[in-house]
Design an enzyme around this catalytic site. Structure first.
Site, PDB file in Angstrom:
ATOM      1  N   GLY A  99       3.666   3.834   5.111  1.00 41.73           N
ATOM      2  CA  GLY A  99       4.745   3.533   6.057  1.00 41.73           C
ATOM      3  C   GLY A  99       5.293   2.132   5.895  1.00 41.73           C
ATOM      4  CG  LEU A 100       3.127  -0.818   5.434  1.00 45.98           C
ATOM      5  CD1 LEU A 100       1.898  -1.646   5.056  1.00 45.98           C
ATOM      6  CD2 LEU A 100       3.751  -1.369   6.723  1.00 45.98           C
ATOM      7  N   GLY A 101       7.015   1.074   3.069  1.00 39.97           N
ATOM      8  CA  GLY A 101       8.207   1.006   2.210  1.00 39.97           C
ATOM      9  C   GLY A 101       7.936   0.977   0.720  1.00 39.97           C
ATOM     10  CB  SER A 102       5.041   1.790  -1.485  1.00 42.19           C
ATOM     11  OG  SER A 102       4.824   3.125  -1.100  1.00 42.19           O
ATOM     12  CB  SER A 103       8.752   5.683  -1.718  1.00 46.94           C
ATOM     13  OG  SER A 103       9.008   5.746  -0.345  1.00 46.94           O
ATOM     14  CB  ALA A 104      12.248   2.031   0.462  1.00 51.54           C
ATOM     15  CG  ASP A 112      12.006   3.349   5.022  1.00 50.89           C
ATOM     16  OD1 ASP A 112      12.305   3.128   6.212  1.00 50.89           O
ATOM     17  OD2 ASP A 112      10.983   3.958   4.687  1.00 50.89           O
ATOM     18  N   PRO A 151       0.835  -1.204   0.000  1.00 55.53           N
ATOM     19  CG  PRO A 151      -0.558  -1.423   1.873  1.00 55.53           C
ATOM     20  CD  PRO A 151       0.613  -2.052   1.186  1.00 55.53           C
TER      21      PRO A 151
HETATM   22  O1  PMV Z   1       8.341   6.764   5.041  1.00 56.07           O
HETATM   23  P1  PMV Z   1       8.029   5.795   6.132  1.00 56.07           P
HETATM   24  O2  PMV Z   1       6.698   5.950   6.710  1.00 56.07           O
HETATM   25  O3  PMV Z   1       8.348   4.414   5.697  1.00 56.07           O
HETATM   26  O4  PMV Z   1       8.982   6.151   7.400  1.00 56.07           O
HETATM   27  C1  PMV Z   1      10.327   6.193   7.338  1.00 56.07           C
HETATM   28  C2  PMV Z   1      10.936   6.149   8.717  1.00 56.07           C
HETATM   29  C3  PMV Z   1      11.426   7.479   9.262  1.00 56.07           C
HETATM   30  O5  PMV Z   1      12.338   7.139  10.324  1.00 56.07           O
HETATM   31  C4  PMV Z   1      10.280   8.288   9.841  1.00 56.07           C
HETATM   32  C5  PMV Z   1      12.167   8.305   8.235  1.00 56.07           C
HETATM   33  C6  PMV Z   1      13.470   7.698   7.762  1.00 56.07           C
HETATM   34  O6  PMV Z   1      13.863   8.013   6.629  1.00 56.07           O
HETATM   35  O7  PMV Z   1      14.111   6.926   8.491  1.00 56.07           O
END
Ligand code: PMV
Length: 327
Positions: free
Chosen positions: A98-103, A144, A94
């Site tokens: 916060g589950l890493g879709s962009s990474a 991430d 999703p």
């Molecule tokens: O973008 P998210 O929701 O996967 O969060 C990343 C985690 C943070 O520590 C908030 C930011 C980071 O780059 O480490």
């Protein structure tokens, strides 16, 4: 512990790669300021297919090279000859959750382009994927992108043994170490509230610059260090207790959200412990289910309006896919 993670081999277009999402167990936000973080690669993934084309497009969009900051960064830094490519991305992670879709998108695309430009070793894949994500977001840690490149459980700035690799951004160095997967099922649930990582990271940065900031950061550090040791010795009760402590700290720095708190309350009867995961301000929670209560936990979270998944760590990080399909 040392470990040889396989490199991304050289190939020619068309090429395809996959990368998993990630779940942060301890230490989000504090990791941006150099504290430890523990996270794992999720068994939900993004796949990226790259083939020669007449114009450069992402999922059919010929303007994505200007409008999608991840795509723009990857093209500018990783595709030096600029020959037109058609890129398709398919994801089960999703978005903005916060589950890493962009990474995962950054790492899968970096792996595919790295393969088509002579192949790369894994530390380089981690560093380049971070550079794409950092370039697009402007802030953040390599947590991430590290998780989705390394697979399994990993610790930044802590954990046992010698570092697998380090990532630097000019101001800070993060060390990456392998942590043993205790073999548990976890439950994550998306609140449905999208949010911006960059906005949340900046707000926490301001909060930590107040006079009590260093003391707060020290508590984040302690929780992540103890949590990493508890995961290493597979101590569920201690991990659960520390999840709850980490959530209290995240609440204190202002990144919880009423919907997150509702999901945490809904989870409580079937979870040993739970917290938000990722940047917060919406996004998702991670919960450690009570023994045999995964299904009940998922039911409770769905009834409370969340989008829950039972997940396990994916042992594999980003890698090439063979054969290349969607075209
Ligand atoms: O973008 P998210 O929701 O996967 O969060 C990343 C985690 C943070 O520590 C908030 C930011 C980071 O780059 O480490």
């Amino acid at each position: 512990m040392t470990e040889d993670l396989p490199p991304i081999p050289a190939s020619t277009l068309p090429v395809a790669a996959r990368a998993p999402g990630k779940c942060i167990v301890f230490g989000e936000h504090a990791v941006v300021h150099g504290a430890p973080e523990l996270l794992f690669a999720l068994d939900l993934e993004t796949q990226v297919f790259v083939r020669p084309s007449e114009t450069t497009r992402l999922n059919g969009d010929p303007h994505a090279g200007d409008t999608n900051p991840y795509f723009a960064r990857a093209l500018a830094s990783l595709w030096p000859d600029g020959s037109p490519i058609d890129v398709r991305a398919v994801s089960r992670i999703p978005r903005a959750a916060g589950l890493g879709s962009s990474a995962a998108f950054a790492a899968a695309l970096t792996a595919a382009l790295g393969s088509a430009t002579g192949g790369i070793d894994r530390p380089t894949l981690a560093r380049r994927s971070f550079a794409v994500e950092r370039g697009a977001q402007g802030v953040g840690s390599p947590g991430d992108t590290t998780a989705v490149v390394g697979g399994g459980f990993l610790a930044l700035n802590g954990g046992p043994g010698t570092p697998l690799w380090t990532v630097e951004d000019g101001a800070r160095t993060w060390e990456v170490r392998r942590v043993t997967d205790p073999g548990w099922n976890w439950v994550v649930a998306h609140s449905g509230i999208p949010r911006s990582t960059a906005t949340a990271v900046r707000a926490v940065g301001e909060r930590l610059s107040l006079p009590d900031g260093p003391a707060l950061l020290a508590r984040f550090r302690e929780v992540a260090e103890s949590g990493t040791r508890a995961v290493e010795r597979a101590d569920r009760a201690d991990v659960a207790r520390l999840l709850v402590e980490n959530q209290e700290l995240l609440r204190d720095v202002g990144v919880s959200h009423p919907r997150i708190e509702e999901l945490l309350r809904a989870a409580a009867p079937a979870a040993e412990g739970a917290k938000l995961t990722g940047a917060g301000a919406g996004g998702s929670i991670v919960a450690l289910p009570k023994d045999g209560k995964e299904t009940e936990l998922v039911r409770r979270l769905a009834r409370a309006g969340g989008l829950p998944f039972v997940v396990r760590p994916s042992p594999d990080g980003a890698r090439l896919l063979d054969p290349v399909s969607p075209g």
